[in-house]
Structures are given as structure tokens and as C-alpha cells.
Design an enzyme around this catalytic site. Sequence first.
Site, PDB file in Angstrom:
ATOM      1  N   GLN A 210       0.895  -1.060  -0.141  1.00  0.00           N
ATOM      2  CA  GLN A 210       0.106   0.123  -0.179  1.00  0.00           C
ATOM      3  C   GLN A 210       0.850   1.198  -0.002  1.00  0.00           C
ATOM      4  OE1 GLN A 210      -2.428  -2.244   3.458  1.00  0.00           O
ATOM      5  NE2 GLN A 210      -3.262  -0.054   3.075  1.00  0.00           N
ATOM      6  N   PHE A 241      -5.691  -4.071   3.487  1.00  0.00           N
ATOM      7  CA  PHE A 241      -6.355  -3.723   4.800  1.00  0.00           C
ATOM      8  C   PHE A 241      -5.561  -3.280   5.885  1.00  0.00           C
ATOM      9  CE2 PHE A 241      -8.234  -7.588   3.020  1.00  0.00           C
ATOM     10  CZ  PHE A 241      -9.458  -7.212   2.445  1.00  0.00           C
ATOM     11  N   GLU A 245       0.757  -1.972   4.549  1.00  0.00           N
ATOM     12  CA  GLU A 245       1.268  -0.434   4.652  1.00  0.00           C
ATOM     13  C   GLU A 245       2.593  -0.427   5.146  1.00  0.00           C
ATOM     14  OE1 GLU A 245      -1.375   2.259   6.746  1.00  0.00           O
ATOM     15  OE2 GLU A 245       0.012   3.838   6.835  1.00  0.00           O
ATOM     16  N   ARG A 323      -5.096   7.924  17.092  1.00  0.00           N
ATOM     17  CA  ARG A 323      -6.695   7.662  16.252  1.00  0.00           C
ATOM     18  C   ARG A 323      -7.430   7.153  17.194  1.00  0.00           C
ATOM     19  NH1 ARG A 323      -9.348   8.253  11.314  1.00  0.00           N
ATOM     20  NH2 ARG A 323      -7.552   9.447  10.202  1.00  0.00           N
ATOM     21  N   ARG A 355      -7.271  -1.416   8.628  1.00  0.00           N
ATOM     22  CA  ARG A 355      -8.669  -0.923   8.471  1.00  0.00           C
ATOM     23  C   ARG A 355      -9.480   0.083   9.692  1.00  0.00           C
ATOM     24  NH1 ARG A 355     -13.019  -3.789   4.712  1.00  0.00           N
ATOM     25  NH2 ARG A 355     -13.744  -1.974   3.365  1.00  0.00           N
ATOM     26  N   PHE A 357      -7.745   1.726  11.873  1.00  0.00           N
ATOM     27  CA  PHE A 357      -6.313   2.237  12.508  1.00  0.00           C
ATOM     28  C   PHE A 357      -6.448   2.755  14.110  1.00  0.00           C
ATOM     29  CE2 PHE A 357      -2.500   4.911  12.154  1.00  0.00           C
ATOM     30  CZ  PHE A 357      -1.976   4.031  11.499  1.00  0.00           C
ATOM     31  N   ALA A 527      -5.955   5.295   5.665  1.00  0.00           N
ATOM     32  CA  ALA A 527      -6.490   6.263   6.176  1.00  0.00           C
ATOM     33  C   ALA A 527      -8.042   6.409   5.214  1.00  0.00           C
ATOM     34  CB  ALA A 527      -5.872   7.486   6.494  1.00  0.00           C
ATOM     35  N   GLU A 730     -12.772   2.678   5.690  1.00  0.00           N
ATOM     36  CA  GLU A 730     -12.678   2.510   7.148  1.00  0.00           C
ATOM     37  C   GLU A 730     -13.845   2.703   7.797  1.00  0.00           C
ATOM     38  OE1 GLU A 730      -8.918   5.328   7.263  1.00  0.00           O
ATOM     39  OE2 GLU A 730      -8.395   3.551   8.480  1.00  0.00           O
TER      40      GLU A 730
END
Lengths: 777, 528
Positions: A210, A241, A245, A323, A355, A357, A527, A730
Site C-alpha cells: 500500500q 487492509f 502499509e 486515532r 482498517r 487504525f 486512512a 474504514e
Amino acid sequence: MGAVHTTGPVGQSLPHESALGHVTGRSAYVDDLPELQGTLHAALGLSPVAHGRLLGIDVAALKAQPGVVAVFTAEDIPGPNDCGPIVHDDPILAQGELRYLGQPVFAVVAQTRDAARRAAALAAKVIQHEPLPARFSLREAHASGEHVVPPMRLARSASGAGVASAMAQAPHRLSGQFSLGGQEQFYLEGQISYAAPQDDGGLKIWCSTQHPSEMQALVAHALAWPQHQVQVECRRMGGGFGGKESQSALFACVAGLAAARLRRPVKLRPDRDDDMLITGRRHGFEFDWAVGFDDAGRLLALDVTLLGHAGHSADLSPPVMTRALCHIDNAYWLPEVSLLGALPRTHTQSNTAFRGFGGPQGALITEVIIDHIARHLQIDPLAVRQANWYGQDGDGERNTTPYGQKVVDNVMPALAAELVEQARYTQRRADIATFNAHSPVLKKGLALTPVKFGISFNVNHFNQAGALVHVYTDGTVLVNHGGCEMGQGLHTKVAQVVAHELGLELTQVRITATDTSKVANTSATAASTGADLNGKAAQDAARKIRERLAALVATGWGCAAADIAFRQGQLHGPRGQSLSFKDAVGQAYLARVQLWADGFYATPGLHWDRQTLNGRPFYYFAYGAAVSEVLLDTLTGEWKLLRADLLHDVGQSLNPALDIGQIEGAFVQGMGWLTTEELVWHPQTGKLLTHAPSTYKIPTANDVPEALHTRLFANRNVEDTIHRSKAVGEPPLLLAFSVFLALRDAVAACGAPGCQPPLSAPATPEALLRAIHAVQA
Amino acid sequence: MAPHDTPRPLRFVFRGQVVEIPRGNPQQTVLQWLREDQHACGTKEGCAEGDCGACTVIVAELADDAEGSAAVHADGLALRTVNACIRFLPTLDGKALLTVEDLSPPDGPLHPAQEALVRCHGSQCGFCTPGFTMTLAALHEHHARAGTQPSRAAVSEALSGNLCRCTGYRPIVDAGLQMLPAGGSAPALPLQGVREQLQSLHKLHSGHTLHWPHSDTPFWAPRSEDDLAALRLAHPDARLVAGATDVGLWVTKQMRTLPGMIWLGDVASLRQMQEREGSLLIGAGVPLEDAWQALARHWPTLAEMGQRFAGPPVRHAGTLVGNLANGSPIGDAAPVLIALGARLHLRRGEEQRSLLLQDFYLDYMKNQLQRGEFITGVSVPLDTRASAPPGQPGWQVQAHKLSKRWDCDISAVSASFALRLDGSGDEARIADVRLAFGGMAGVVKRAAHTEAALRGQAWTEATLKAAQAALTQDFSPLTDLRASRDYRQQGCAALLQRLWLATRPTNPLPASAWRINAVTAHRTEEAL
């Protein structure tokens, strides 16, 4: 800029751009690419212990295995042995210390994948180590002050008196603990990187990631090369997902290292079990909470300690915790709130993006607390939710989040009201009470839960994107942008945006693989921002070309460029003139007008203070709500989802079919997280025991009810997003809270009124039965 | 050299042609052959253990026994979806292999399943899609030929061996319904000429054992029981393989080198099921799916266990007897067949014997099989078939499994009960009872103390309580990743309670009052 005089495919339910390739098996993933001659295969040797001192590796024994060409260890890495995305604490290959069972210690490169795997499987024999005591408990690690980064605090007091005072004065108080499991991404295509040396001394890496730019930077970093020597490409992933990342980096770095050192193409594709043993996943959390509230269930004071399971290194845990803290409020006004977020270090895989986060973890605890409040007061949990919504007046006092952002786009009350109506919530609540009164073994449960989810990276500078649009002389268009396709339909949406801008059919527009040699310094596709950022960047590029074409044609037609409309493959002038797009392009080429353009976008208006956790981290909020009804077998804890009604806000949809696909997919994925997907580590060795689909159970088709009703909420983003749409990746994962809380509702039906089922997540049949027995006792 | 030791090439039909492979590694999987040797990369590897379905392919063979077979029947062929990732290549001998690439020619029309998947937005990342496509294509072929349409539940059930992480399944199930419009749909698999090709291979092979030599892992696929018996004696260390749904993982996951393989999937006589002398005899080569459907015809209460027992591709490849012979303490077949009083039939050379299944298991993964011996089949006495409504005199049979996920999960507890009541109402007594449990000990076994607490007693709540209490004398289960010791014990007690609720002489509860799958949501058309 003039009004957009275009019509096109934006807003239509067009199929995924690769749908034909998917169903015919012709869409190629990294492992499907034709292998270059001389390709070698790598496999990773994994630490057999959770914690130990690495004394040595019997490399000679490995090299003596059939087919083995080379063995690499940490000492072979020319640059820093680190692939950590933020904090530099993530070794590519273990060095000095073994930090979790499954940690890659060495890489074997062999003629075949089978030979490499067989040699790597000797890890326990060839790794010399001295065991050290290992730590697996989140609470114990927290108590001993072992954290991957210092704990974070977020407090806000509307009255100025503070949480303690508000808590003391509240008419009612409750407190408790809640345990929430993690979740494996279970992308169907596992991690993979395929690196090939180039004739100019560079490396090209095909990576299922990603975040190609970060892969490029980290491979260059590990090789001590300049970044321009490394090119990373990704046409599509078989799911990401969040798991690809930051954590695709280890595989990219090892494949890159081996290819660079051997001057041979090297492919690294771990087996599913190794993938799950090596990589991290969604953070499990432990919560301690206390709440003060009034007779109507209004939240007066909230105090929560959040422990996030970081694992052995920081990875993306700090922003995940940020988050989580920024989603404790979910859809509710919290006048007095005090939060402590800590990330204890344990000897397990390093947990990462997945997903939501951290957002789902933060929001869930508040929904669980609200459920406690409602049961304590013996009123419908929906009434408690309604009593706590953020205000709808943008300047009112009930509109500021704990982190200081004003909520100016709140549609929660209206959306929830619409869902209550559509799902016949009130009637079904009564029907269920009747059913439960007459059903000794089976009990039903019902819950409506809301979602408010902040959109943007919490780190300002990630909120940027670039794109390239090429128009060829036959009028066809090729688009490249910084976002990655992992199934979410990003390429489809971006193609729709470009086609719309140029007034073309979608068939005229193709998207090419994400490639660090085309658009540089891209942000992760994460995100939920993929379409927001890259759609705007591609629109910017396409608009430049449109304006150039319009300017040229307007000169001939004697009108203003702004009066030329692009639609259905034609340019239309104000006096009925028309010209095909293709002919306009032909004229432009002859007139030496630039027919390709770059585009750029940076989300406006964001600011964030990482020290005080205050500012405007989010451009806007996405909203949704769900009603779930479950049936529970109170003898065994088995259960079934009978019906779910989902209503979700995607603003003005770019592609309703793709958006519904994201909503339903996220809902089912979230349901898996909170129910069947249990992660189990061996209590003594720390080995992850659920490391394959035989032991780790994601939902199947039979877990999804026939009565699944999904609708898009009629809305339009108040912010100037791409065609006033909203991000969708998300937020709908949080819709699955309704399943968990419907299960809690069903368990509560086994006990006395006002009982509080001690239900942890995931709500496996075992966890449910334990809770049932507790409320029956 | 014995006739069965004469090597010959492996032959099967692929892309419309007979493929002939003189030599190879018998441990190579069909998936590896496709992807690595043929560069046919449409079929994906998601897990390499038969649990995700991304590698689903269709294997077609000559339909020897259309009766009772759960395969899709088409043009004299029997088609089954299987997992290519754990299927060894030489087991394709004499068969045809269809993959996603076969469904539509380049630039040609899409197969109806493909077309429906595109129309319904049934793919997102697309990685699982070829597997779903193959499952749907087989379902399509069945219904197109039968002129029928599946229910939504039937489509979901057919798809339960395919995992998708993106879509949430709804659009894929929609595609499964839409690919078969009300007016019917024409069969669409490219099967022209396949039957003739397989017949000519059959003739060419003329009933002789396939011997595919290899230095580490020689492979034999005998065609007759006598040849199998001779091979088994001659090569007692070779691994007997019927479906390879477990042995496949020894290779893909544990990277073991097997000391030879004897494949019994092509012994025609072992693929028979018949009713004889009051028993249902199921041969060692009968696929689990066929065997369980036969069991469920006699004991309808076993049907749900059949649906929850692995995923469809595993049930089509694996065999009932393989599950019994494997002898895993968490196997789902053994509790059921022990409760039904099944007998195993064994053969060693010319010697044959039979023994009760419950006596077969000695200890964890240890059984009564002698060196050179093999199981030819299992016979299940039909006397426990339900003869009366619940609560009335006669046999009642139940099978239950507890697992984290409904479908395709390994049991935490698997239990099967056969109970015979005499008399009714207050006079009702438990005349006979067999309770068998999996997941509770090192082997699947009967609960002797619990049975003793029931046998001869009046079927009352007090008797139930006594039986539940006796369970702890029978079992001392372990805590593992699937469940804790407590849950296993409580679960077993709960399952006994189910038995009582459903069969008690007074006011037995209908299934809809205790079985979650018997309850469906009230349809809410007004909300749609």
C-alpha cells in the site's frame, strides 16, 4: 476556475476496472508475473523463541542444503538494519536480540521456493541462542513501564473543573474493564516482493504494498543507496487492509538485499503460516474505564485508560493510538474527558495498521460504556445514544471534540432517525422482548450503533497526492497516480473522475500500475483517503489538459474557453459547435500543446499539535449506523446474525456499487473481528497458535444473513472533496459494533433486568457462554 | 517385476488435450504444476492448506456410479470442485482438470458465472475470485443440467469453502442466484469430447495400476482391491492416500518427504456404497460428501453436521474412511459413526477382518491397523434409524459440533448421541444409549460413565443431571487454541441437555426451539 461543464461516469455504479480480469483469472498479482530468467527464491528463517540473545547462526549448515545459493543475515545489510516506518526500532533481520517467536533471523536464497523453504525450516537447529524471559501480558508490561513510545494523554474539561470533579458530582457512576482482541488482516494474497537488478545498477521491485514510496525509501536505506536507484511498482494487491502499509517493508528489503547482492532476480513469498507468524495485525486493547452520567444517560465524565498491544516495536502504533484517542467520542459530546493511551512492549509480532487504525478500538469502548449505562438505568441503549449526540449547531457548545475540532457536518441524529424508521427498530425491540419471554433456550438481541469517523491522515504532511494524465493522439487517456489498488476500487474511481473531467466514456481511460518512477513521494494508500487525495490530484491534472484543449478550440470558435463543454466524447461550443475529443487532441498535438499534465492535491485547513493532541486533524467526518439482530443459543454460546440494516454516509457517491461493496465488506470484516476471529498465543512459548485459516476463522458466506439491507444516506460533503463524496474504506467497519452489542443484549436477556454481561471481544461461543453463565449466576 | 510396478506416464486431460507426464515428483501439487510448470496463474494460492478456496479447480472423471454420488453429473462425467493446493498431481491420472482459464476463451464470451460476478460487483481485490468462479461454475453446471435453481441458502452453502475478505459475500451470493435465471440456463462448461478422451485413456490404461516412480516418493494408483492389497503388503511404509486433504498439508506445511504413496481413489470397488444385511456399507474411496449425504438420508438429523464438516472442496476430495483412518481426536466422523455402532472392515493381503470402530482407536493417533493392512470400508447398522417422533419409544440420533465458526472449522467438541427409549410418558426409560465425543480426549471415545448414568433410567431431568455430572468422570479435556477445558466440559453438558430437551418424554422441544439454524429472520419486505 470556471464551472465544470462535463458529464461522465462519476456517480455511476460501474464495475471494478479489473472485474473482467478477476473473473477470468487474467489479472496478474506479483506472483503471477512471468518470471525473469535466473530467478531465485528466498525464504526466511524465523526465531524459535519469543525472547533470547542471538549468539550465532550456523550459516554453513544452511549453505550445505540442496539448492541453496546464498544465506543472508543482519551483518549482510550494508545500510541500517531497520525498516521501522516512524521510530527506527524495527530490524529487518534479527541482530543481537531475538524479539518474538517468528521474527526473521536469516534469509535463505535457493534455486526453488521449495528448496529455500526446506532450508529455512531448519531455523530452530541453526540459530544459536540463549533464552531470556519473555513478556506477553499487556497489563504487566504497562505496570513495569515498558512502552514502545511514552504514553499519551488527552484531557478536556468544558466546565474547567475537570473530570474528577465531574465524576464525583455525577448522579450515577460506573466503572469496569474491557478486553478487546486484535485481528489478522488475512489479505488473500500474502506478502510478496520480487526484486530484479536493472542494467544501470538499480533495482526494480514488484511489491504487494500500500506504500510504494516507503518501500523505495526503506530498501534504499537498507542498501545505503540513493532513492533514485530503487523503483517500486504495484499494479494491484490481493487485499491489504493496512497489513501492507508498513509491513510489506521487511519483504521488500530482504528481496532487494538478496537481488542487489546476488545480481539475480529474487522473489520472496512467505507461506501463509510464516506470513502470520512474522507480521503484525490490528492492535488488541485492554481498557480501564469510569463514567459519570445523569438519569437520562447523559455522559458527564469519562475517564479511560487504553492499553494498545504494540508488540515488540513501535511500527505504526503511535498514530494508531492517536486515532484511538481521537475516536473515543465516536458520535457523542463528552464534556469532561480524560484519556491515557499507552503502548506496552511485549515479545510478540509488532502490530500495525488495519482498517480503522485504532479508531474502531477507541469508539468501541464508548459504545460498550453506553450499553452499560443503558442497562444500569434500564432504558433502551438507543435512548442513551440519542441523548448524547453531538449538537447539530456548528457553533454550539456541544460540538467540540475532545481534541478541539468543531463538528460542523453532523448528520448523525438524522441518519439514525432514518435507520430507526427503515429497520423498524421500535417494533422489533418489542417483538424480541416477546420472543425472549417465551423462548427458554434461544434468545434474541438487538442493537443500533452509530459511527462518526474522522477522515484525513492524523499527520498533516501525508495528506497530499500526485497524478499524471497522458492524452495520446488518438484521444485515449492513460492515468497514473500515487494511490494503490487493493480491491477497494480506487483505480475505478480515479478513472471515473478523469473520464468525467474530459467528458469521455470510461473505456477511453486506463490506469497503470502505481510506480515510484512516475509519481514520486506518495503517501500510503490508507486512512480511507485514496479517492479523496488521488481523485483530486487526477482531476487537477485532467483539468489542466481540458483547459488547454478548451483554450485552443475556443480561439477557433471565437468563444471563451470556459464556455466549452466536454461531454460524450465531444467538445461543445455555446453556439452549437462541436468537435470530437479525438479531433481536438489531434489539433492540439499539431499546435504543440502539451497533452500530458501532472496534478497535485493537498488537503486544506488541517493542523495538529502532536504534543497536546489538539487541532483539526480531520477534513470532515463520515457517518453511519447499523441495526443488527442476533439469535443466541444460551446452552452453547453459538449464535447467528439474523438481520442487519446498514445506513452509511458516503457524501455524494462516486460509484454507489463500489461504496456499497466497501460498506458491506467492512461490516462483515468488523463482525469477524468482534466474534469468530480469535488470536491465541501459547501462554508459555508466545507462539501464535492461530496462524492459518484452519485455526483463524474469518467469516464465510453462511455467516452473512439473507436479510442484509444496505443503503447510502443521501448527503453531500460540506467540504469541497472530489465531487462532494466521502471516504468509505474504514468507517463502515465500525457498523459491526451493532453485532457485538446485539450479542450483549441477547446475553442480558438471560439475566435479571439491569444485569451487565461480562462479555469480552471477540465474542466467541466460549466467551458468550461464560457471559451467559455469569448473568445467570 | 509385478504388474503394478511397471512404470507408465501419468495421463490426464487439460485444456482439451491429453497431457502425458512420464516422470515427476508425486508430491508436487496440482497448484504447483499449474502455476510453476504450466504458467497458468489464474488459480491462486491463498493458504496451501485447503481452507481458503482460492485454488478451487474442477476435476472431471468418468461417472462410474451416478447413483448416490454428490458430484455434478454432465455428459457421463462426474465433476467435483477440489482444492488444487493439496491435491497431488498424479492423482489426476485418467481424469480431466478444468481451471478458471477454461471457462471463457480469450476475447470470447464469459461463462454465466463470470458474467454474473461482474454484473453483481462480486470481486474487489479479485484474488479469491477465480476460486469462487469455479465453485459457481460447478453449481451452474448442476442446475443448468437439472433445470433447477438454487436457494440463497444453497448458494451460500456451496460457497462455504471459499473465503473472501473484501466483499462480505452478498454480491457473490447474488451472482450465484443471478447466473441461473428463472427461464433456465444452458450448460456452459467446455466438456465437449472430454468423455471420449477419458474413455480412451481408460481403455489405454486397461485397469492396470499407475506406477509413477520416484526416488523418494514412488507413487502407485491401483485400480483393483487385489492390487491394492498386494501393493500395501509390498510397500507397507508407503502412505495410503485417499483424498490427501490432511496428507497434503504434511507436504505443503511440514515439508515432509513421504516414503511412497498408494492412492486408493481409483479403486472402483472401494468407491461403492450399498445397503447389505441391515447395514450401509461405505467403501474407503467414497468421498465424504457422498458418504455424508447417504448417512443424512437415513438419519436426517446428521445433515447439519455434514454441512459443517470441512468446506465443500475438502468434502469432495476427502473420504469418510480417510477421516476415520486418520483418527484425529477432533475428527467429526468418528463420534457419529461410533454412536451409530459402525464397524470397520480391514484387509491385509488375503486376510480380512472387521472390528467395531470404537475399538479401533488405541491412543492419540494410534490404532489397530497392522503393518500392510488397510481399511476397505465402514458399515453402519441401520437399526438406529429414528422409528418414532421425539419422546416416543425408539431410537433418536443427534450429532453436534461446537466451534468458533459455523462452517468449515475444526471442532472444539464434536459429539454424537444415539438413544433408545422404551415406554412413554412417565414410563419412559432409556433402554440403550451410545454417546461418543471428539475433542475431549486423545482419541474419540464413548462416555462410559455418562452412558451408565443413563442406561435403564427414567428419562427425567434428574437423570440428565446425573449424566452431566458423570461427564467429568469420563473426560478431562485440555485447553488449547480452540477452547478451554471449561468450555469443552460445559459444552458437553449443554449438548446432553439438548438431547434431553429434544427427546424427553414430556413436552420435547421442536428443533426450532433449540437449534439456531432452524430459525430464520422474519422477512422484512417492507424494509427492502
